[in-house]
Design an enzyme around this catalytic site. Sequence first.
Site, PDB file in Angstrom:
ATOM      1  N   GLU A  76      -3.169  46.646 121.924  1.00  0.00           N
ATOM      2  CA  GLU A  76      -3.108  45.272 121.465  1.00  0.00           C
ATOM      3  C   GLU A  76      -1.661  44.897 121.139  1.00  0.00           C
ATOM      4  OE1 GLU A  76      -7.501  45.770 119.382  1.00  0.00           O
ATOM      5  OE2 GLU A  76      -5.717  45.731 118.111  1.00  0.00           O
ATOM      6  N   TYR A  90      -2.942  38.205 118.083  1.00  0.00           N
ATOM      7  CA  TYR A  90      -2.697  39.334 118.977  1.00  0.00           C
ATOM      8  C   TYR A  90      -3.660  39.270 120.151  1.00  0.00           C
ATOM      9  CZ  TYR A  90      -6.672  41.561 116.581  1.00  0.00           C
ATOM     10  OH  TYR A  90      -7.912  41.842 116.060  1.00  0.00           O
TER      11      TYR A  90
END
Length: 159
Positions: A76, A90
């Site tokens: 991520e 994110y």
Amino acid sequence: MEKWEGKVSSTLTKAKADQIWPLFIDFFNFHKWFPNMSTCYGVHGTNGEVGGTRYCAGSSLPNEDGGADQVSWSKERLVAVDLKKMTMSYEMVDCNVGFKSYLSTIKIVCGDGEGCVVQWSFVVNPIKGLTFEDLVKKYQNGLDQTTKKMEDGLVQNFA
């Protein structure tokens, strides 16, 4: 393609926003707080800064490999951070849990008095083998457990 968009929130009564925010922005160490995440560490960039990428592993979602003993993992990347508004977004850049497109935003909102509210929103392509309602329940459960663990940890440290 249709996207699933959801939002969950959790209210904390014993911790202030400025106490909770640093725990979320410590992007490379989220395994300390999130249930069923056994590993989380940085693989690129600087912790808490846009472009920072983390590797996470655990058992919070079934993996595409189909084996119950297989670890679920994701990479991520932080794509936005606003320190003043206590907001971060994110995206998932790679995983084995069925997310083909994923963007998530965490926002910490000051509450009245001592508490705060943590909001977690997401936009994701539908996930094979999972309903939207089940995904929202997983997010709510994960956020509730995370914020309780954070709040309890802060209370113990200041007791």
